[in-house]
Design a protein around this motif. Structure first.
Motif: not given
Length: 229
Positions: A197-223
């Motif tokens: 998705l990040v690579d496609a966003g660069k081509i589309m000029d619509i940046p993918v700023l982050d991917h956030i994974v949620l689990g209950g009330d917790k989260f992890i930012s891949l960025k």
């Protein structure tokens, strides 16, 4: 011998405790007992509340969100009227949490995105992969489902994500998805999907700023974890 609520000292009865010390002083069984109101000749209302919670001990009280009144009513001492009261109270709480999330007007980091998305996704039993679409000032234009998968995987294609972005004239986007297990640890598949998705966003000029994974009330930012480039 069953101890009934009326046999407890006044300051140990759930309703009286709530009125004296506040709702936060009560345990889950006590709060549920107040909603159930009465027990039976054989079991106190606290005992019935504990039975309800024990039925869903694998995932805890959060599982009540997904229960239909008819299912709760099968528990001895509950019945349809009490089950309807419990389900109504849970739905009010869910709506209140979603209303609070609406105050997130702009996304300055993963905490803001997670705070907006968690109330919408924390109780889902399947993976929902969503796109949070942002304008040039990082205000949230919309959050839309891209795919709804099984309990272990979501199937995502970049064209579906960027179709939504174009429809909403988004300047950038954040993708998020929930892990129904409650563990937000990203999988290798999550990392691979994000990089595509990040690579496609660069081509589309619509940046993918982050991917956030949620689990209950917790989260992890891949960025933040350095898992994508």
């Amino acid at each position: 011998m069953t101890v009934m609520v009326r046999d407890l000292p006044a300051d140990e009865r759930p309703r009286e405790k709530l009125l004296t010390y506040g709702a936060s002083s009560l345990g889950n069984a006590e709060l549920l007992a107040i909603l159930l109101r009465t027990g039976t000749q054989q079991a106190s209302v606290l005992h019935i509340a504990e039975e309800v919670l024990a039925r869903y001990r694998d995932r805890g009280i959060v599982e009540l969100v997904n229960m239909a009144p008819q299912e709760l009513a099968e528990i001895k001492g509950v019945g349809l009227a009490k089950a309807a009261t419990v389900v109504a109270a849970i739905e009010l709480g869910r709506r209140l949490s979603m209303k609070a999330a609406e105050h997130v007007e702009a996304v300055h980091g993963p905490e803001d995105a997670a705070r907006y998305a968690i109330p919408r996704l924390r109780h889902e039993q399947r993976e929902h992969f969503v796109a949070m679409l942002l304008d040039r000032r990082n205000h949230i234009l919309a959050m839309r489902d891209v795919s709804i998968g099984s309990q272990s995987a979501s199937v995502v294609h970049p064209r579906e994500v960027f179709r939504l972005a174009i429809q909403h004239s988004a300047a950038s986007l954040i993708v998020l998805h929930n892990h129904p297990s409650g563990d937000p640890t990203p999988s290798q598949e999550d990392v691979a999907v994000t990089q595509r998705l990040v690579d496609a966003g660069k081509i589309m000029d619509i940046p993918v700023l982050d991917h956030i994974v949620l689990g209950g009330d917790k989260f992890i930012s891949l960025k933040e974890e350095g898992m994508v480039q």
